[in-house]
Design a protein around this motif. Structure first.
Motif, PDB file in Angstrom:
ATOM      1  N   SER A  27      26.463 -21.347 -35.558  1.00 30.00           N
ATOM      2  CA  SER A  27      27.543 -20.552 -35.307  1.00 30.00           C
ATOM      3  C   SER A  27      28.467 -21.339 -34.349  1.00 30.00           C
ATOM      4  O   SER A  27      28.556 -21.569 -33.423  1.00 30.00           O
ATOM      5  CB  SER A  27      26.977 -19.488 -34.121  1.00 30.00           C
ATOM      6  N   ILE A  28      29.367 -21.954 -35.293  1.00 29.66           N
ATOM      7  CA  ILE A  28      30.408 -22.810 -34.923  1.00 29.66           C
ATOM      8  C   ILE A  28      31.709 -22.449 -34.922  1.00 29.66           C
ATOM      9  O   ILE A  28      32.197 -21.803 -36.104  1.00 29.66           O
ATOM     10  CB  ILE A  28      30.391 -24.444 -35.929  1.00 29.66           C
ATOM     11  N   ILE A  29      32.656 -22.281 -33.823  1.00 26.46           N
ATOM     12  CA  ILE A  29      33.898 -22.065 -34.047  1.00 26.46           C
ATOM     13  C   ILE A  29      34.799 -23.343 -34.294  1.00 26.46           C
ATOM     14  O   ILE A  29      35.573 -23.383 -35.112  1.00 26.46           O
ATOM     15  CB  ILE A  29      34.381 -21.403 -32.672  1.00 26.46           C
ATOM     16  N   SER A  30      34.408 -24.506 -33.408  1.00 30.35           N
ATOM     17  CA  SER A  30      35.071 -25.670 -33.693  1.00 30.35           C
ATOM     18  C   SER A  30      34.191 -26.866 -33.135  1.00 30.35           C
ATOM     19  O   SER A  30      33.369 -26.240 -32.118  1.00 30.35           O
ATOM     20  CB  SER A  30      36.388 -25.676 -33.230  1.00 30.35           C
ATOM     21  N   ILE A  31      34.434 -28.014 -33.742  1.00 29.65           N
ATOM     22  CA  ILE A  31      33.747 -29.240 -33.133  1.00 29.65           C
ATOM     23  C   ILE A  31      34.778 -30.004 -32.538  1.00 29.65           C
ATOM     24  O   ILE A  31      35.689 -30.692 -33.225  1.00 29.65           O
ATOM     25  CB  ILE A  31      33.191 -29.814 -33.998  1.00 29.65           C
ATOM     26  N   VAL A  32      34.735 -30.146 -31.088  1.00 30.21           N
ATOM     27  CA  VAL A  32      35.693 -31.169 -30.496  1.00 30.21           C
ATOM     28  C   VAL A  32      35.420 -32.601 -30.577  1.00 30.21           C
ATOM     29  O   VAL A  32      36.557 -33.196 -30.602  1.00 30.21           O
ATOM     30  CB  VAL A  32      35.590 -30.714 -28.735  1.00 30.21           C
ATOM     31  N   ALA A  33      34.363 -32.973 -30.856  1.00 29.99           N
ATOM     32  CA  ALA A  33      33.974 -34.406 -30.769  1.00 29.99           C
ATOM     33  C   ALA A  33      32.714 -34.616 -31.245  1.00 29.99           C
ATOM     34  O   ALA A  33      31.710 -33.651 -31.454  1.00 29.99           O
ATOM     35  CB  ALA A  33      33.917 -35.050 -29.456  1.00 29.99           C
ATOM     36  N   THR A  51      34.097 -39.971 -31.769  1.00 33.04           N
ATOM     37  CA  THR A  51      35.396 -39.489 -32.184  1.00 33.04           C
ATOM     38  C   THR A  51      35.679 -38.257 -31.481  1.00 33.04           C
ATOM     39  O   THR A  51      35.079 -37.146 -31.630  1.00 33.04           O
ATOM     40  CB  THR A  51      35.563 -39.316 -33.652  1.00 33.04           C
ATOM     41  N   ARG A  52      36.610 -38.241 -30.613  1.00 32.28           N
ATOM     42  CA  ARG A  52      37.547 -36.986 -30.185  1.00 32.28           C
ATOM     43  C   ARG A  52      38.562 -37.198 -30.395  1.00 32.28           C
ATOM     44  O   ARG A  52      39.536 -38.192 -30.050  1.00 32.28           O
ATOM     45  CB  ARG A  52      37.025 -37.243 -28.604  1.00 32.28           C
ATOM     46  N   GLY A  53      39.187 -35.916 -31.039  1.00 35.31           N
ATOM     47  CA  GLY A  53      40.335 -35.829 -31.689  1.00 35.31           C
ATOM     48  C   GLY A  53      40.750 -37.156 -32.662  1.00 35.31           C
ATOM     49  O   GLY A  53      39.831 -37.201 -33.631  1.00 35.31           O
ATOM     50  N   ASP A  54      41.511 -37.732 -32.609  1.00 34.88           N
ATOM     51  CA  ASP A  54      41.823 -39.065 -33.382  1.00 34.88           C
ATOM     52  C   ASP A  54      41.488 -40.533 -32.852  1.00 34.88           C
ATOM     53  O   ASP A  54      42.020 -41.489 -33.258  1.00 34.88           O
ATOM     54  CB  ASP A  54      43.475 -39.220 -33.730  1.00 34.88           C
ATOM     55  N   VAL A  55      40.890 -40.259 -31.499  1.00 31.06           N
ATOM     56  CA  VAL A  55      40.300 -41.629 -30.884  1.00 31.06           C
ATOM     57  C   VAL A  55      38.899 -41.628 -31.254  1.00 31.06           C
ATOM     58  O   VAL A  55      37.965 -40.613 -30.930  1.00 31.06           O
ATOM     59  CB  VAL A  55      40.778 -41.461 -29.731  1.00 31.06           C
ATOM     60  N   ASN A  68      32.789 -45.121 -37.557  1.00 33.16           N
ATOM     61  CA  ASN A  68      32.696 -43.740 -37.371  1.00 33.16           C
ATOM     62  C   ASN A  68      33.739 -42.895 -38.297  1.00 33.16           C
ATOM     63  O   ASN A  68      34.834 -43.249 -37.959  1.00 33.16           O
ATOM     64  CB  ASN A  68      32.516 -43.204 -36.037  1.00 33.16           C
ATOM     65  N   SER A  69      33.409 -41.914 -39.106  1.00 35.42           N
ATOM     66  CA  SER A  69      34.410 -41.225 -39.784  1.00 35.42           C
ATOM     67  C   SER A  69      34.036 -39.601 -39.697  1.00 35.42           C
ATOM     68  O   SER A  69      32.655 -39.245 -40.041  1.00 35.42           O
ATOM     69  CB  SER A  69      34.681 -41.659 -41.102  1.00 35.42           C
ATOM     70  N   ARG A  70      34.753 -38.561 -39.531  1.00 33.51           N
ATOM     71  CA  ARG A  70      34.661 -37.364 -39.707  1.00 33.51           C
ATOM     72  C   ARG A  70      35.167 -36.681 -40.806  1.00 33.51           C
ATOM     73  O   ARG A  70      36.183 -37.017 -41.366  1.00 33.51           O
ATOM     74  CB  ARG A  70      35.003 -36.460 -38.123  1.00 33.51           C
ATOM     75  N   ASP A  71      34.460 -35.711 -41.440  1.00 30.97           N
ATOM     76  CA  ASP A  71      34.951 -34.856 -42.245  1.00 30.97           C
ATOM     77  C   ASP A  71      35.016 -33.430 -41.635  1.00 30.97           C
ATOM     78  O   ASP A  71      33.995 -32.691 -41.685  1.00 30.97           O
ATOM     79  CB  ASP A  71      34.132 -34.808 -43.402  1.00 30.97           C
ATOM     80  N   ARG A  72      36.188 -33.042 -41.203  1.00 30.02           N
ATOM     81  CA  ARG A  72      36.122 -31.749 -40.393  1.00 30.02           C
ATOM     82  C   ARG A  72      36.045 -30.738 -41.196  1.00 30.02           C
ATOM     83  O   ARG A  72      35.394 -29.572 -40.749  1.00 30.02           O
ATOM     84  CB  ARG A  72      37.654 -31.811 -39.452  1.00 30.02           C
ATOM     85  N   ALA A  73      36.485 -30.614 -42.205  1.00 34.28           N
ATOM     86  CA  ALA A  73      36.276 -29.604 -43.228  1.00 34.28           C
ATOM     87  C   ALA A  73      34.887 -29.134 -43.376  1.00 34.28           C
ATOM     88  O   ALA A  73      34.250 -27.736 -43.704  1.00 34.28           O
ATOM     89  CB  ALA A  73      36.926 -29.757 -44.452  1.00 34.28           C
TER      90      ALA A  73
END
Length: 121
Positions: A27-33, A51-55, A68-73
């Protein structure tokens, strides 16, 4: 409920590389970091990369070697670890700051179960 599942740990010789993966579900609305911590035997858990935002913040001990890299999708995060050293041996934990339908809009900490990384000299 939110689950974080890690993969990619293992054993490698010094100088080698590993890539850790972590995917969040539930149950995820968004992942902030999102990022990684580690805990070596007899030591406290410490930040590796987050990683938080682009930092992205890196521990001094891993700067220039880990990415560290994120795949937000896909609600996923990856830790590329190069030039590994014996002192990198630890259990690596994925961590995410997650906004859920139940948290009144404030992000909550969620942790994975951990994956072992062992680097031999």
């Amino acid at each position: 409920q939110v689950q974080l599942v890690e993969s990619g740990g293992g054993s490698v010789q010094a100088g080698g590389s590993l890539r850790l993966s972590c995917t969040a579900s539930g149950s995820i609305i968004s992942i902030v970091a999102m990022g990684w911590y580690r805990q070596a035997p007899g030591k406290e858990r410490e930040l590796v990369a987050f990683t938080r935002g682009d930092v992205t913040k890196y521990a001094d001990a891993v700067k220039g070697r880990f990415t560290n890299s994120r795949d937000r999708a896909k609600n996923a995060v990856f830790l590329q670890m190069d030039s590994l050293r014996p002192e990198d041996t630890a259990v690596y934990y994925c961590k995410a700051d997650v906004v859920t339908p139940f948290g009144l809009g404030s992000p909550e900490d969620r942790w994975g179960q951990g994956t072992q990384v062992t680097v031999s000299s």
